[in-house]
Design an enzyme around this catalytic site. Sequence first.
Site, mmCIF file in Angstrom:
data_model
loop_
_atom_site.group_PDB
_atom_site.id
_atom_site.type_symbol
_atom_site.label_atom_id
_atom_site.label_comp_id
_atom_site.label_asym_id
_atom_site.label_seq_id
_atom_site.Cartn_x
_atom_site.Cartn_y
_atom_site.Cartn_z
ATOM 1 N N ALA A 17 3.905 28.323 19.052
ATOM 2 C CA ALA A 17 3.855 29.440 18.117
ATOM 3 C C ALA A 17 4.350 28.978 16.751
ATOM 4 C CB ALA A 17 4.738 30.577 18.626
ATOM 5 N N GLY A 20 1.846 25.780 12.853
ATOM 6 C CA GLY A 20 0.937 25.374 11.788
ATOM 7 C C GLY A 20 -0.422 24.933 12.314
ATOM 8 N N HIS A 56 -3.555 35.420 8.376
ATOM 9 C CA HIS A 56 -4.631 34.453 8.606
ATOM 10 C C HIS A 56 -5.838 34.753 7.716
ATOM 11 C CE1 HIS A 56 -3.599 32.281 12.574
ATOM 12 N NE2 HIS A 56 -2.494 32.818 12.115
#
Lengths: 176, 176, 176
Positions: A17, A20, A56
């Site tokens: 998690a 990157g 994102h």
Amino acid sequence: MTGYPEFNSPLLVLGGAKSGKSFYAESLFETLGPPFIYIATAQVFDDEMKARVDLHKERRKGNWETIECPLMLADALIGLAGKGRPVLIDCITLWLGNILCFSSADPEKAVADLCNAISAADHPLVIVSNEVGGGIVPENELARKFRDLAGSANQRLAKTCASVTLVTAGLPLRLK
Amino acid sequence: MTGYPEFNSPLLVLGGAKSGKSFYAESLFETLGPPFIYIATAQVFDDEMKARVDLHKERRKGNWETIECPLMLADALIGLAGKGRPVLIDCITLWLGNILCFSSADPEKAVADLCNAISAADHPLVIVSNEVGGGIVPENELARKFRDLAGSANQRLAKTCASVTLVTAGLPLRLK
Amino acid sequence: MTGYPEFNSPLLVLGGAKSGKSFYAESLFETLGPPFIYIATAQVFDDEMKARVDLHKERRKGNWETIECPLMLADALIGLAGKGRPVLIDCITLWLGNILCFSSADPEKAVADLCNAISAADHPLVIVSNEVGGGIVPENELARKFRDLAGSANQRLAKTCASVTLVTAGLPLRLK
């Protein structure tokens, strides 16, 4: 299929998690000609997930076309055959969670079908998945089942893909 | 700043719990002239933490001067400028937990300030941090928030540092 | 003791849950002459564990003799001296759990005794252990204690063994 300087397609990008891994996966597309296709497996149920998805989305510029695909991942991939556009799937782990919680499909068959679709892909393909087996055994039974499923899926995907990279703190380490 | 045979300063040492990362980090100082400065971020609240801290203290000999710094890490680092003494920060993860639980500071700003202080350091510097994103998603919301924060911080620190090493079972693996 | 092309014995194989570490460890024996000895540390208490053990058993063919050894691992190893048969121990983590929960032995002494027996082994030896320190701090105290113990044990084993390999998604990465 070696149009990429840094990997042979298909490429599996693994990481914990917030390691990157998504950012690294997206960065691989920079040297290629857009438009790119982003297959998003996340389903937004609450604000926490919405914030994560928005982060994102904000990062991906206008070069990306997003396909939302919480369940039928193999079909989505098969539908992209022959179009020659680079594809990023992000991520396997959320997709597996969706299969487990919101579908009656057999998870192992779903993974096998996905691996077949990946093998057949005729376009550059990057697949992001989470490492989830590095902690202690979870007390929750569903969590243990999910952890086993995710680990098995990563093994199958790693076998199917031509390249595998592990991302730690944003830094890539080539495993295959 | 390459006085060290094994790394370029600043160096980020990553690893899971009980991976041997602190021991590895301390061992890097052995070939250098003491005294060294140890910046400890741990706060001792209970016997379990006391035992853990005592273990670390016992290992460090008289060559180390300890500065306790649960919160103001960037300031502590800035205060050491110009003294030319090698510094070890152990660890980022406990510091982030302190920021999150015992301070009203913005954690992301605190990490950014710390990275600036690290970039400006004119002495050999080794920074220890935990990998915490390798398990399944925690059920506890604060734990998820902490996990995300720690992962983001590790990415930023890895970008800031000249070298990054991952320690597993006491064995170093150079990532950068 | 270098009869193996891929490692110097003894070899420690590390990996998370469902990382493919057992399968990788077993595959190393393929180029050697059987019979092999499999030291199983698992105790079967419920259907979930039974399914997991059955999966491992099914994979190992008739070439393997299984010794069940939930606790007295060092003794079992010492008893195999002089027989020249390749041995696989799977796994250290379950053994440590057994020591912690079903024995009054001092876990650290048990690990030290095991390391002595490993050092003295005169046959090819592969040891499988779990990485369990990559997640966030567990809320459960026993889980924290276990995590620390497993991490320390992996460090000691890594020091004792001639080779150490980390398995991720079935892919080996040599650490030592």
